[in-house]
Scaffold this active site. Structure first.
Site, PDB file in Angstrom:
ATOM      1  N   SER A  43     -57.723 -14.216 -23.135  1.00 30.54           N
ATOM      2  CA  SER A  43     -58.516 -14.174 -24.370  1.00 30.54           C
ATOM      3  C   SER A  43     -59.012 -15.533 -24.833  1.00 30.54           C
ATOM      4  O   SER A  43     -59.873 -15.622 -25.690  1.00 30.54           O
ATOM      5  CB  SER A  43     -57.718 -13.514 -25.506  1.00 30.54           C
ATOM      6  OG  SER A  43     -56.490 -14.180 -25.684  1.00 30.54           O
ATOM      7  N   ASP A 332     -56.254 -16.054 -36.016  1.00 30.57           N
ATOM      8  CA  ASP A 332     -55.262 -14.991 -36.206  1.00 30.57           C
ATOM      9  C   ASP A 332     -53.907 -15.574 -35.825  1.00 30.57           C
ATOM     10  O   ASP A 332     -53.748 -16.785 -35.762  1.00 30.57           O
ATOM     11  CB  ASP A 332     -55.637 -13.722 -35.426  1.00 30.57           C
ATOM     12  CG  ASP A 332     -55.758 -13.936 -33.918  1.00 30.57           C
ATOM     13  OD1 ASP A 332     -55.166 -14.915 -33.404  1.00 30.57           O
ATOM     14  OD2 ASP A 332     -56.434 -13.135 -33.255  1.00 30.57           O
ATOM     15  N   HIS A 335     -54.646 -16.870 -31.806  1.00 26.02           N
ATOM     16  CA  HIS A 335     -55.841 -17.570 -31.338  1.00 26.02           C
ATOM     17  C   HIS A 335     -56.338 -18.628 -32.314  1.00 26.02           C
ATOM     18  O   HIS A 335     -56.425 -18.373 -33.513  1.00 26.02           O
ATOM     19  CB  HIS A 335     -56.958 -16.561 -31.079  1.00 26.02           C
ATOM     20  CG  HIS A 335     -56.560 -15.484 -30.132  1.00 26.02           C
ATOM     21  ND1 HIS A 335     -56.098 -14.254 -30.551  1.00 26.02           N
ATOM     22  CD2 HIS A 335     -56.545 -15.457 -28.786  1.00 26.02           C
ATOM     23  CE1 HIS A 335     -55.798 -13.518 -29.502  1.00 26.02           C
ATOM     24  NE2 HIS A 335     -56.063 -14.229 -28.413  1.00 26.02           N
TER      25      HIS A 335
END
Length: 357
Positions: A43, A332, A335
């Protein structure tokens, strides 16, 4: 890290990390230009590929993307640009790196590069199975398909020349360590930390060799971030004061030292290759410990929701966001924010350019 982490992460979460601040760029050496950037991994550099597969680990809904072009959630695990976007722009390739699985992708978009990455994946084949995401083996298959498409569009010789001159990003290990090893028991029963790190390094080197066989020559392999300082790990295992966890951070540092050393060995056996180890651990730790130096105010919580556990599905349109996400290192609970990603790129870019060119 036990069941609480598994629930928090597997229900809606996932991972990688980034970092960021000002928008400085590094000048490339004279007579050097980069026309194509290609990304593999998790990600950190998933530009929206998870939008097109069946998985809970998605970021294609608000408030993700709130600071992206038009405030649009694209599947990037950030409020804005990822490391891949910022690097693509800094290297003079293009403003945004697209996801390979995006159905709106045009033939000309392929020429300047794409991302094959999938949030939640890792080097260990068990890692993507946990969250039903795209394994590196399938990312490699997609890369082979990409090469075939290039050859149809511009011819075999031009396609191979483009691949040879491309810069490749390989980003993994966060999910292998945070989720697969520390949150679930299977791998811990089979390996101690040094043995598991060694396994991951071997898998990373195998992947580098696979893309080398397909023509890749300029390859940047990212190390592990300080996973013990991510907001979610602080929350689930850091006690009442949510302290950074040495156990997780030590595992990341050991992986990094092994990977850096073995990449140097591998480079000597791959003719005409330039392999760069990308240190993301130290820039992140520096930003966490010295937030004011980067114009940051909060480095132990994310901007989304409470900032302590929200990620992916738990960070949604019902989640309030912080007053100013440019003051937060994390978007978040896993991340980095776009600002965090800019800080990271500013740290890594000079060494990256020096190692690859």
């Amino acid at each position: 890290m036990h069941l609480s982490v598994v629930k928090a992460i597997l229900f809606s979460i996932y991972a990688s990390i980034n970092l960021c601040n000002s928008e400085k760029t590094t000048n490339l050496p004279k007579n050097v230009s980069v026309s194509t950037l290609i990304a593999f991994g998790d990600s950190f550099v998933d530009q929206g590929n998870n939008n097109y597969i069946k998985t809970l680990l998605k970021a294609d809904f608000p408030p993700y993307g709130k600071d992206f072009r038009g405030g649009k959630p694209t599947g990037r695990f950030s409020n804005g640009k990822t490391i891949a976007d910022i690097l693509a722009e800094a290297l003079g390739v293009k403003e945004y790196l697209p996801a390979y699985l995006d159905p709106s992708l045009r033939a000309k978009d392929l020429l300047s590069g794409v991302s094959f990455a999938s949030g939640g994946t890792g080097y260990d084949p068990l890692t993507p199975k946990i969250s039903s995401v795209i394994p590196l083996s399938v990312q490699l298959d997609n890369f082979k398909r990409y090469i075939r498409e290039l050859k149809r569009n511009i011819g075999e010789e031009a396609a191979q020349n483009l691949i040879t001159k491309s810069v490749f990003l390989v980003v993994g290990s966060t999910n292998d360590l945070v989720i697969n090893y520390f949150a679930l028991p299977i791998r811990r029963l089979q390996y101690d930390v040094p043995a598991y790190d060694n396994k991951l390094v071997k898998l990373a080197l195998n992947f580098v060799q696979e893309i080398y066989k397909l023509g890749a020559r300029k390859i940047a392999v990212f190390g592990a971030p300080p996973i013990g300082c991510t907001p979610i790990v602080r929350t689930t295992t850091g006690g009442a004061f949510r302290r950074c966890q040495d156990k997780e951070n030590n595992a990341a540092q050991l992986f990094n030292s092994m990977l850096k050393q073995q990449l140097q060995v591998l480079a000597s056996s791959l003719p005409q290759s330039s392999l760069a180890f990308v240190d993301v651990y130290n820039p992140l730790i520096t930003a966490i410990e010295n937030p004011n130096q980067y114009g940051l105010e909060v480095t132990d919580k994310g901007c989304c929701g409470t900032g302590t556990i929200e990620v992916s599905g738990l960070c949604n349109k019902l989640s309030p966001t912080c007053y100013n996400d440019s003051k937060f290192l994390f978007w978040d609970s896993i991340h980095p924010s776009e600002e965090g990603n800019k800080i990271l790129v500013n740290h890594i870019l000079p060494d990256l350019v020096h190692s690859l060119f």
